[in-house]
Design an enzyme around this catalytic site. Structure first.
Site, PDB file in Angstrom:
ATOM      1  N   HIS A  89      33.003 -36.612 -33.564  1.00 35.80           N
ATOM      2  CA  HIS A  89      33.234 -35.456 -33.962  1.00 35.80           C
ATOM      3  C   HIS A  89      34.533 -35.330 -34.613  1.00 35.80           C
ATOM      4  CE1 HIS A  89      32.664 -30.803 -32.400  1.00 35.80           C
ATOM      5  NE2 HIS A  89      33.524 -30.878 -33.581  1.00 35.80           N
ATOM      6  N   GLU A 106      29.029 -34.949 -35.399  1.00 39.26           N
ATOM      7  CA  GLU A 106      28.837 -33.699 -35.206  1.00 39.26           C
ATOM      8  C   GLU A 106      30.142 -32.875 -35.801  1.00 39.26           C
ATOM      9  OE1 GLU A 106      28.562 -33.902 -31.086  1.00 39.26           O
ATOM     10  OE2 GLU A 106      30.525 -33.589 -30.323  1.00 39.26           O
ATOM     11  N   HIS A 128      28.280 -31.764 -23.625  1.00 36.23           N
ATOM     12  CA  HIS A 128      29.302 -31.118 -23.035  1.00 36.23           C
ATOM     13  C   HIS A 128      29.738 -30.934 -21.515  1.00 36.23           C
ATOM     14  CE1 HIS A 128      33.195 -29.474 -23.903  1.00 36.23           C
ATOM     15  NE2 HIS A 128      32.718 -29.319 -25.335  1.00 36.23           N
TER      16      HIS A 128
HETATM   17  N1  PXP Z   1      28.675 -31.930 -28.053  1.00 36.82           N
HETATM   18  C1  PXP Z   1      29.573 -31.482 -28.713  1.00 36.82           C
HETATM   19  C2  PXP Z   1      28.979 -30.526 -29.984  1.00 36.82           C
HETATM   20  C3  PXP Z   1      30.741 -31.545 -28.515  1.00 36.82           C
HETATM   21  O1  PXP Z   1      31.808 -30.925 -29.344  1.00 36.82           O
HETATM   22  C4  PXP Z   1      31.284 -32.403 -27.596  1.00 36.82           C
HETATM   23  C5  PXP Z   1      32.741 -32.667 -27.264  1.00 36.82           C
HETATM   24  O2  PXP Z   1      33.565 -33.213 -28.446  1.00 36.82           O
HETATM   25  C6  PXP Z   1      30.365 -33.105 -26.730  1.00 36.82           C
HETATM   26  C7  PXP Z   1      28.940 -32.861 -26.957  1.00 36.82           C
HETATM   27  C8  PXP Z   1      30.794 -34.036 -25.677  1.00 36.82           C
HETATM   28  O3  PXP Z   1      31.235 -33.276 -24.590  1.00 36.82           O
HETATM   29  P1  PXP Z   1      32.104 -34.060 -23.599  1.00 36.82           P
HETATM   30  O4  PXP Z   1      33.074 -34.698 -24.252  1.00 36.82           O
HETATM   31  O5  PXP Z   1      32.425 -32.965 -22.404  1.00 36.82           O
HETATM   32  O6  PXP Z   1      31.099 -35.124 -22.939  1.00 36.82           O
END
Ligand code: PXP
Length: 243
Positions: A43, A73, A194
């Site tokens: 990301h 992403e 997330h």
């Molecule tokens: N999906 C998106 C769109 C995110 O921004 C993130 C964090 O960068 C995640 C998934 C993954 O989340 P986590 O780091 O809490 O596992």
């Protein structure tokens, strides 16, 4: 089976904190794939404070070599879209991040941003990049993602994780189950991410046909927790042998 895509941002953040290539993001990603993870997520935020655009190129080469999926992403700024165009990852997840945002904390307003998203999704799909839109579970208009042209949605799972084990846990979980069902009935694939972790993931995956989870923060913390005993023991061994 649901695919695990390991989000490498936290490893990139650690690397950036020292200004040299340690830990090596590519080597970490390669190990995750060797250990059976199905894909890698990056990301790159607009300030590139964790993943850099150059990481996207390096990790795409790795994923192509290993026949794994790269999910890139982020907010579809001109710069972000340029990198995606150059690299053409298997999947691109569009996220409505503001510049400087600490972490993603909401999904798209699919009504308000429909025209912008439709245009962006079309451009990406023309390049044969699969497109997923980051969405809120309580968005009653979740099926608009299909009209916009997306292949998938990614459910923002922070509310599920935050209420896990609390009095509202069942109610929130049912909301996620129903959101997934509505999206799937509209012909969308469903990803999730997330704040998922070793404790809360099992229940979440009782929702049928979740195609992919992307997990970063907790996965890295859990690696530290689970590895601590071994590493402290090895330092003490060295101290004992030399002291
Ligand atoms: N999906 C998106 C769109 C995110 O921004 C993130 C964090 O960068 C995640 C998934 C993954 O989340 P986590 O780091 O809490 O596992």
């Amino acid at each position: 089976m649901t695919k695990l895509s390991v989000n490498i941002n936290k490893i990139a953040l650690l690397r950036n904190s020292r200004g040299r290539n340690y830990p090596d993001v590519r080597a970490f990603a390669a190990r995750c794939l060797e250990l059976g993870a199905h894909g890698i997520t990056l990301h790159p935020r607009q300030d590139q404070r964790h993943a850099r655009y150059s990481d996207v190129e390096a990790l795409n080469r790795l994923c192509v070599e290993r026949e794994a999926e790269l999910n890139v992403e982020g907010y579809p700024s001109a710069e972000f879209l340029d990198v995606v165009k150059r690299v053409r990852p298997v999947q691109c997840t569009l996220v409505p991040d503001e510049p400087g945002q600490l972490t993603s904390d909401h999904g798209w307003d699919l009504g308000k941003h429909a025209a912008f998203l439709r245009e962006t999704v079309k451009g990406l799909r023309n390049m044969r990049v699969r497109v997923s839109l980051f969405v809120d579970y309580d968005d009653q208009g979740i099926t608009r993602a299909k009209e916009i042209g997306a292949d998938r949605v990614e459910l923002y799972t922070e509310p599920y994780a935050a209420h896990f084990g609390s009095a509202r846990s069942d109610e929130i979980f049912e909301g996620f189950r129903s959101a997934a069902k509505r999206a799937q009935a509209a012909g969308l694939g469903v990803n999730a991410g997330h704040d998922l972790n070793l404790e809360n993931l099992g229940q979440f995956l009782t929702i049928p046909d979740i195609l992919e989870v992307s997990i970063g923060h907790a996965l890295v913390v859990e690696c530290i927790d689970h590895g601590l005993e071994t590493v402290i023991g090895r330092y003490l061994q060295i101290l004992g042998a030399t002291g």
